[in-house]
Enzyme design. Structure first.
Site, PDB file in Angstrom:
ATOM      1  N   LYS A 119       0.896  -1.064  -0.313  1.00 60.31           N
ATOM      2  CA  LYS A 119      -0.242   0.308   0.131  1.00 60.31           C
ATOM      3  C   LYS A 119       0.502   1.165  -0.200  1.00 60.31           C
ATOM      4  O   LYS A 119       1.982   1.345   0.543  1.00 60.31           O
ATOM      5  CB  LYS A 119      -0.750  -0.245   1.030  1.00 60.31           C
ATOM      6  CG  LYS A 119      -1.817   0.542   0.958  1.00 60.31           C
ATOM      7  CD  LYS A 119      -2.721  -0.224   0.430  1.00 60.31           C
ATOM      8  CE  LYS A 119      -4.457   0.759   0.061  1.00 60.31           C
ATOM      9  NZ  LYS A 119      -5.293  -0.675  -0.968  1.00 60.31           N
TER      10      LYS A 119
HETATM   11  N1  GLU Z   1      -6.727   0.007  -3.452  1.00 58.56           N
HETATM   12  C1  GLU Z   1      -7.579  -1.459  -3.709  1.00 58.56           C
HETATM   13  C2  GLU Z   1      -7.592  -2.055  -2.668  1.00 58.56           C
HETATM   14  O1  GLU Z   1      -7.616  -1.820  -1.047  1.00 58.56           O
HETATM   15  C3  GLU Z   1      -7.019  -2.238  -5.688  1.00 58.56           C
HETATM   16  C4  GLU Z   1      -5.675  -2.167  -5.465  1.00 58.56           C
HETATM   17  C5  GLU Z   1      -5.253  -3.511  -7.001  1.00 58.56           C
HETATM   18  O2  GLU Z   1      -5.838  -2.993  -7.019  1.00 58.56           O
HETATM   19  O3  GLU Z   1      -4.246  -3.398  -6.699  1.00 58.56           O
HETATM   20  O4  GLU Z   1      -7.920  -3.372  -3.113  1.00 58.56           O
END
Ligand code: GLU
Length: 429
Positions: A119
Site C-alpha cells: 500500500k
Molecule cells: N486499492 C484497492 C484495494 O484496496 C485496489 C488495489 C489494486 O488494485 O491493486 O484493494
C-alpha cells in the site's frame, strides 16, 4: 538441540506499530493460534517486509514549495510482486499504510492472485489541491519510490482519492525514467493507455456479486432485499447501480455531505443523473435527508460501508438494524464492533473478500498488459464473477465447517496459502 519452535518469540518493535497496525497483528495472532500455525512462520508474517518513507517537495500554484510525506509499504512478496493501492488523505501515516499493506497480502492470497501485499500513501488534502499540484506531487512521489516499484516488483493502483489519471501520471513518470513505455507498472490506468475494460467498475461490481452470494448463503428473506450504502464514490455508486440492476432495493445512500432515505427504494439511475448535476445526493426528490451516522442505523437487510475506515464502532454497533454488513471500504468495522455484531447475529462479510473485485481486475489488467492481448468487457466481468463466487463459496464453507465468523474464515484461507508458500520456499540463506 534446543527447539526454537517451543521458545517464546522475542518480538521486534517497529515504527509502523501504531494502534491500527497492532489491531491487524492481533487479528493475525488470533487466527494463527486457531489454525495452529508454526510459530516462526507466524512471526515472519507479523511485520512488513519493506517500508519506505519519502519527502515529496512540490511547487504549489502560488510559487511556494511545500513538502509532503509519502509512504510505500510492501508487507509480503512470497507469492509474487507486491500489489496495492495508493491513497491521498490527511490521515495517511506509516501505521495505516502498513496495516492496509498487510490486508492486501491476505486479500490477494484469499483470491488466489499471484501477488504479495502493498500500500502507498501521501499525507495531503487532495480536495484542496489543484490538478497541477496533484500531478507534480504524484510525479515526484513516483520518482522517489521508483527503485522499489515495477511490473515484477510492486504495482500501485487507485485507492482513496486517487484515480485513473493518477495512475497515468505514475506510468508516464516511470516510463520516462526507464526509457521506454511500461504500462504494467500500474493498474487502474485509463483504457486508452493499456487499462482494462471493467476495471473502473470492478470493486463495486465485486461488492454486488458478493452481496448476492451472501444474501443467498445467509438466507436473507424476500425477493428484493433492502440495501443501505455509506459512501457514493467509485465503490458505493457502482455497487448501488449494479445491485439496483440485480433487483435489490436501495433504500439509503450517503456521500461526504450527508445521506438520503426512502424506505420504498431510491431510483438509482435518476439519482446518478442528479449527482452529475448537483454534485451530491442530498435533496434528491422523494427522499428524506439523513446524517451519515443516522444512515448507518437505518433498518435494512444489507449495510454496505463504502466510505472511510472505522465507521462501525463499539458505540454505534448496538444501533445497527441490518442483517448483514458487506464491507466495501477497507477496515470500516472496528474489531470490538466486529465481535459485538458477530455475537448479536449480524454477519460481517469482510473487506478482504467483499472489495477484492478491484484487485482481481487489476490482476486481469496486468495479465492483459503482459500478453499484449486485451479482453472484452464481458470476458472481464464473467471471469470476475467466477473468482468472486469461488472465493465467497470457500469462505462461507469454511464458516460452516469451523464455526468461524467470515472475517476469520477469510483470513484463515489467505494465511494458510501464504504459510504453505513460505514453507515451500524456505528461508534464505
Ligand atoms: N486499492 C484497492 C484495494 O484496496 C485496489 C488495489 C489494486 O488494485 O491493486 O484493494
Amino acid at each position: 538441540m534446543v527447539s526454537v519452535k517451543s521458545a517464546p518469540p522475542e518480538r521486534p518493535t517497529m515504527e509502523c506499530q501504531t494502534e491500527h497496525f497492532l489491531m491487524a497483528q492481533r487479528q493475525l495472532d488470533e487466527i494463527a493460534l486457531e489454525m495452529g500455525l508454526d510459530m516462526e512462520l507466524h512471526e515472519r508474517l507479523r511485520y512488513p517486509k519493506r517500508a519506505l518513507i519519502v519527502a515529496v517537495p512540490v511547487r504549489m500554484d502560488d510559487g511556494t514549495v511545500k513538502t509532503f510525506t509519502g509512504y510505500r509499504v510492501q508487507h509480503d512478496t512470497t507469492l509474487g510482486p507486491a500489489k496495492g493501492g495508493l491513497r491521498y488523505h490527511p490521515e495517511v501515516n506509516l501505521g495505516e499504510v502498513s496495516t492496509l499493506a498487510m490486508l492486501m497480502t491476505w486479500k490477494c492470497a484469499l483470491m488466489g492472485l499471484p501477488y504479495g501485499g502493498a500500500k502507498g500513501g501521501i499525507k495531503c488534502e487532495p480536495w484542496n489541491m489543484s490538478v497541477g499540484e496533484l500531478e507534480r506531487m504524484t510525479r515526484r512521489y513516483t520518482s522517489e519510490i521508483i527503485n522499489i516499484i515495477g511490473p515484477d516488483k510492486d504495482i500501485p493502483a487507485p485507492d482513496m482519492y486517487t484515480n485513473e489519471q493518477t495512475m497515468a501520471w505514475i506510468m508516464d513518470t516511470y516510463s520516462i525514467n526507464v526509457g521506454h513505455t511500461v504500462p504494467s507498472v500500474v493498474t487502474g490506468k485509463p483504457v486508452s493507455i493499456g487499462g482494462s475494460l471493467g476495471r473502473h467498475e470492478a470493486t463495486g461490481r465485486g461488492v454486488a456479486f458478493c452481496v448476492k452470494k451472501a444474501v443467498a448463503h445467509f438466507k436473507i428473506a424476500g425477493p428484493s432485499p433492502s440495501v443501505v450504502i455509506q459512501g457514493f464514490g467509485n465503490v458505493g455508486s457502482i455497487s448501488a447501480k449494479i445491485l439496483h440492476e440485480f433487483g435489490f432495493k436501495i433504500v439509503g445512500v450517503s456521500d461526504v455531505f450527508g445521506g438520503i432515505y426512502n424506505p420504498g427504494g431510491i431510483d438509482i439511475p435518476r439519482l446518478l443523473a442528479y449527482i452529475t448535476e448537483m454534485g451530491k445526493v442530498a435533496g434528491f426528490a422523494g427522499t428524506t435527508n439523513v446524517s451519515n451516522s443516522e444512515l448507518l442505523e437505518l433498518p435494512c437487510d444489507v449495510l454496505i460501508p463504502a466510505a472511510l475506515g472505522n465507521q462501525i464502532t463499539a458505540k454505534n454497533a448496538p444501533n445497527l438494524r441490518c442483517k448483514i454488513v458487506v464491507e466495501g471500504a477497507n477496515g470500516p468495522t472496528e474489531p470490538e464492533a466486529d465481535l459485538w455484531l458477530h455475537k448479536n447475529g449480524i454477519t460481517v462479510v469482510p473487506d478482504i473478500l467483499a472489495n477484492a473485485g478491484g484487485v482481481t481486475v487489476s490482476y486481469f489488467e496486468w495479465v492483459q498488459g503482459m500478453m499484449h492481448l486485451f479482453w472484452t468487457e464481458s470476458e472481464v466481468n464473467t471471469r470476475l464473477e467466477e473468482i468472486m463466487n469461488r472465493a465467497c463459496d470457500q469462505v462461507f464453507d469454511m464458516c460452516t465447517k469451523t464455526g468461524l465468523r467470515p472475517r476469520m474464515a477469510a483470513l484463515r484461507i489467505g494465511v494458510s496459502k501464504l504459510a504453505e508458500a513460505k514453507r515451500l520456499r524456505g528461508l534464505y540463506p
